[in-house]
Scaffold this motif. Structure first.
Motif, PDB file in Angstrom:
ATOM      1  N   ARG A  77       0.820  -1.215   0.000  1.00  0.00           N
ATOM      2  CA  ARG A  77       0.000   0.000   0.000  1.00  0.00           C
ATOM      3  C   ARG A  77       0.857   1.270   0.000  1.00  0.00           C
ATOM      4  O   ARG A  77       0.383   2.334  -0.406  1.00  0.00           O
ATOM      5  N   CYS A  78       2.101   1.144   0.458  1.00  0.00           N
ATOM      6  CA  CYS A  78       2.992   2.310   0.508  1.00  0.00           C
ATOM      7  C   CYS A  78       3.895   2.422  -0.718  1.00  0.00           C
ATOM      8  O   CYS A  78       4.562   3.450  -0.903  1.00  0.00           O
ATOM      9  N   SER A  79       3.937   1.399  -1.542  1.00  0.00           N
ATOM     10  CA  SER A  79       4.952   1.306  -2.596  1.00  0.00           C
ATOM     11  C   SER A  79       4.904   2.460  -3.591  1.00  0.00           C
ATOM     12  O   SER A  79       5.911   2.779  -4.225  1.00  0.00           O
ATOM     13  N   HIS A  80       3.750   3.130  -3.734  1.00  0.00           N
ATOM     14  CA  HIS A  80       3.648   4.201  -4.723  1.00  0.00           C
ATOM     15  C   HIS A  80       4.487   5.419  -4.367  1.00  0.00           C
ATOM     16  O   HIS A  80       4.781   6.241  -5.238  1.00  0.00           O
ATOM     17  N   PHE A  81       4.897   5.559  -3.104  1.00  0.00           N
ATOM     18  CA  PHE A  81       5.740   6.710  -2.772  1.00  0.00           C
ATOM     19  C   PHE A  81       7.194   6.325  -2.466  1.00  0.00           C
ATOM     20  O   PHE A  81       7.981   7.140  -2.037  1.00  0.00           O
ATOM     21  N   PHE A  82       7.583   5.073  -2.712  1.00  0.00           N
ATOM     22  CA  PHE A  82       8.982   4.680  -2.557  1.00  0.00           C
ATOM     23  C   PHE A  82       9.796   5.177  -3.745  1.00  0.00           C
ATOM     24  O   PHE A  82       9.310   5.190  -4.887  1.00  0.00           O
ATOM     25  N   ILE A 111      13.262  -8.777   6.033  1.00  0.00           N
ATOM     26  CA  ILE A 111      14.335  -8.344   5.130  1.00  0.00           C
ATOM     27  C   ILE A 111      14.037  -8.753   3.692  1.00  0.00           C
ATOM     28  O   ILE A 111      14.206  -7.959   2.752  1.00  0.00           O
ATOM     29  N   GLU A 112      13.577  -9.973   3.501  1.00  0.00           N
ATOM     30  CA  GLU A 112      13.241 -10.430   2.152  1.00  0.00           C
ATOM     31  C   GLU A 112      12.142  -9.565   1.543  1.00  0.00           C
ATOM     32  O   GLU A 112      12.135  -9.334   0.321  1.00  0.00           O
ATOM     33  N   GLN A 113      11.242  -9.083   2.370  1.00  0.00           N
ATOM     34  CA  GLN A 113      10.171  -8.225   1.855  1.00  0.00           C
ATOM     35  C   GLN A 113      10.695  -6.830   1.514  1.00  0.00           C
ATOM     36  O   GLN A 113      10.282  -6.236   0.518  1.00  0.00           O
ATOM     37  N   PHE A 114      11.610  -6.299   2.317  1.00  0.00           N
ATOM     38  CA  PHE A 114      12.217  -5.010   1.978  1.00  0.00           C
ATOM     39  C   PHE A 114      12.953  -5.095   0.645  1.00  0.00           C
ATOM     40  O   PHE A 114      12.942  -4.143  -0.149  1.00  0.00           O
ATOM     41  N   ASP A 115      13.600  -6.220   0.398  1.00  0.00           N
ATOM     42  CA  ASP A 115      14.392  -6.384  -0.821  1.00  0.00           C
ATOM     43  C   ASP A 115      13.541  -6.340  -2.084  1.00  0.00           C
ATOM     44  O   ASP A 115      14.063  -6.139  -3.186  1.00  0.00           O
ATOM     45  N   GLN A 116      12.244  -6.511  -1.933  1.00  0.00           N
ATOM     46  CA  GLN A 116      11.363  -6.417  -3.097  1.00  0.00           C
ATOM     47  C   GLN A 116      11.140  -4.964  -3.526  1.00  0.00           C
ATOM     48  O   GLN A 116      10.730  -4.705  -4.663  1.00  0.00           O
ATOM     49  N   TYR A 117      11.419  -4.015  -2.632  1.00  0.00           N
ATOM     50  CA  TYR A 117      11.126  -2.609  -2.919  1.00  0.00           C
ATOM     51  C   TYR A 117      12.350  -1.699  -2.844  1.00  0.00           C
ATOM     52  O   TYR A 117      12.332  -0.597  -3.398  1.00  0.00           O
ATOM     53  N   PHE A 118      13.403  -2.134  -2.154  1.00  0.00           N
ATOM     54  CA  PHE A 118      14.577  -1.295  -1.946  1.00  0.00           C
ATOM     55  C   PHE A 118      15.843  -2.055  -2.337  1.00  0.00           C
ATOM     56  O   PHE A 118      15.918  -3.276  -2.157  1.00  0.00           O
ATOM     57  N   ALA A 119      16.820  -1.313  -2.857  1.00  0.00           N
ATOM     58  CA  ALA A 119      18.114  -1.923  -3.169  1.00  0.00           C
ATOM     59  C   ALA A 119      18.770  -2.374  -1.864  1.00  0.00           C
ATOM     60  O   ALA A 119      18.598  -1.748  -0.814  1.00  0.00           O
ATOM     61  N   LYS A 120      19.554  -3.443  -1.934  1.00  0.00           N
ATOM     62  CA  LYS A 120      20.149  -4.001  -0.719  1.00  0.00           C
ATOM     63  C   LYS A 120      21.083  -3.018  -0.030  1.00  0.00           C
ATOM     64  O   LYS A 120      21.245  -3.058   1.194  1.00  0.00           O
ATOM     65  N   ASP A 121      21.693  -2.116  -0.794  1.00  0.00           N
ATOM     66  CA  ASP A 121      22.587  -1.143  -0.152  1.00  0.00           C
ATOM     67  C   ASP A 121      21.829  -0.013   0.539  1.00  0.00           C
ATOM     68  O   ASP A 121      22.435   0.866   1.145  1.00  0.00           O
ATOM     69  N   LYS A 122      20.489  -0.063   0.462  1.00  0.00           N
ATOM     70  CA  LYS A 122      19.657   0.921   1.156  1.00  0.00           C
ATOM     71  C   LYS A 122      18.912   0.295   2.349  1.00  0.00           C
ATOM     72  O   LYS A 122      18.107   0.964   2.980  1.00  0.00           O
ATOM     73  N   VAL A 123      19.179  -0.976   2.638  1.00  0.00           N
ATOM     74  CA  VAL A 123      18.472  -1.690   3.705  1.00  0.00           C
ATOM     75  C   VAL A 123      19.363  -1.783   4.936  1.00  0.00           C
ATOM     76  O   VAL A 123      20.486  -2.292   4.876  1.00  0.00           O
ATOM     77  N   ILE A 124      18.838  -1.283   6.070  1.00  0.00           N
ATOM     78  CA  ILE A 124      19.551  -1.341   7.343  1.00  0.00           C
ATOM     79  C   ILE A 124      18.677  -2.110   8.328  1.00  0.00           C
ATOM     80  O   ILE A 124      17.572  -1.669   8.670  1.00  0.00           O
TER      81      ILE A 124
END
Length: 326
Positions: A89-94, A110-123
């Motif tokens: 529901r939030c993906s339209h503003f990523f 983490i696996e779910q974050f990787d669907q929307y963000f590059a791995k170098d942007k995941v903390i």
């Protein structure tokens, strides 16, 4: 930096409010209608500390569909079971320049974050900070100002300038962050902690301080810790400390850090909500199976929690009526 908190529950509110009080621009986004509507109607969130000093803190909160902000980083605190819907529901503003930071309980996010963000942007991170959402729009910060700590690591294990800026901002907000370069070890260290304290306190319906006073607390804790470390060793995951360190953390946080705190799993259980036990004890057990090892105590506890969930929601009157009419 500008931050947007996805998930305005207990921990999301605590981090967001503390960052806001430290001078940073913070928005909140949530999908839970009672929370969003209540905070909008009140003009903010009521904040207490250890049940005292309740006061209204103005905050900006939105449903995903109405949010138009463009933060530098997202702080995500959602339940593992609800995260997929939240991100969708939030993906339209990523955007591809934004970072995501999370200290969620359990594993699977983490696996779910990787669907929307590059791995170098995941903390990824952990939070040993007690907070209770009393009801929509009303949160209680457990512990004195500065109580608790957080550990973070980049998924790539290569901290960049933005990562260090985020850590500096969190420090200014009195969140006591520590940056490591051991991603899985950092995340799993909290999983092990939660697999002991969250699950046992939930089953016994007791706060952490009462749990640690039990003559069986150390034996039960060490049994769960040893199984979890056995799994991590087989999976080649180096945890942040030794088995003894983990027990000392359980002991210190329960005795000194948050003795009056009921863990988040209990808060869900007591309100009839599904718990995250599958993402904590269940994760340890399932990971062990991949390496031909059974963490049987973790699996036993996971199934006990599910049995308790079932019993708590069981409609005895309806069952008796069905039996009598059969």
């Amino acid at each position: 930096m500008k931050y947007t908190v996805l998930g305005a529950g207990a921990m999301g509110l605590r981090l967001g409010v503390l960052l806001q009080e430290a001078g940073f621009d913070v928005d909140f986004v949530d999908t839970w209608e009672p929370e969003v509507n209540t905070i909008k109607e009140q003009g903010g969130v009521y904040v207490s500390r250890d049940g005292q000093g309740r006061h209204l803190v103005p905050v900006k909160i939105y449903f995903p569909e109405e949010y138009k902000g463009n933060p530098d980083a997202y702080i995500v605190f959602a339940k593992q079971m609800t995260l997929a819907e939240m991100l969708k529901r939030c993906s339209h503003f990523f955007t591809d320049k934004q970072y995501v930071v999370s200290g969620m309980n359990g594993m699977g996010h983490i696996e779910q974050f990787d669907q929307y963000f590059a791995k170098d942007k995941v903390i990824g991170g952990t939070a040993l900070i007690g907070t209770v959402l009393n009801k929509p729009g009303d949160v209680d910060f457990i512990g004195k100002p500065g109580a608790g700590s957080m550990h973070f690591a980049n998924q790539t294990e290569k901290p960049d300038e933005t990562t260090h800026q985020i850590m500096d901002d969190f420090q200014k907000a009195n969140l006591n962050p520590t940056l490591t370069t051991n991603f899985m070890g950092t995340l799993m260290s909290k999983i092990v902690f939660n697999s002991v304290v969250n699950t046992l306190c939930t089953m016994m319906k007791i706060p952490m301080g009462e749990f640690i006073q039990s003559p069986t607390a150390e034996k039960l804790s060490r049994q769960l810790i040893n199984e979890a470390y056995d799994v991590c060793e087989r999976a080649n995951i180096k945890l942040l400390g030794t088995r003894e360190d983990e027990w000392e953390t359980v002991k210190f946080v329960s005795e000194t850090g948050n003795p009056l705190h009921y863990p988040s799993m209990y808060q869900d259980f007591s309100k009839g909500r599904p718990t995250e036990v599958d993402y904590i004890n269940g994760y340890i057990y399932d990971l062990g199976l991949k390496y031909h090892y059974e963490a049987t105590t973790h699996d036993f506890l996971r199934n006990l929690v599910h049995l308790a969930e079932f019993a708590g929601n069981f409609d005895l009157a309806a069952y008796v009526e069905r039996v009598q009419n059969s």
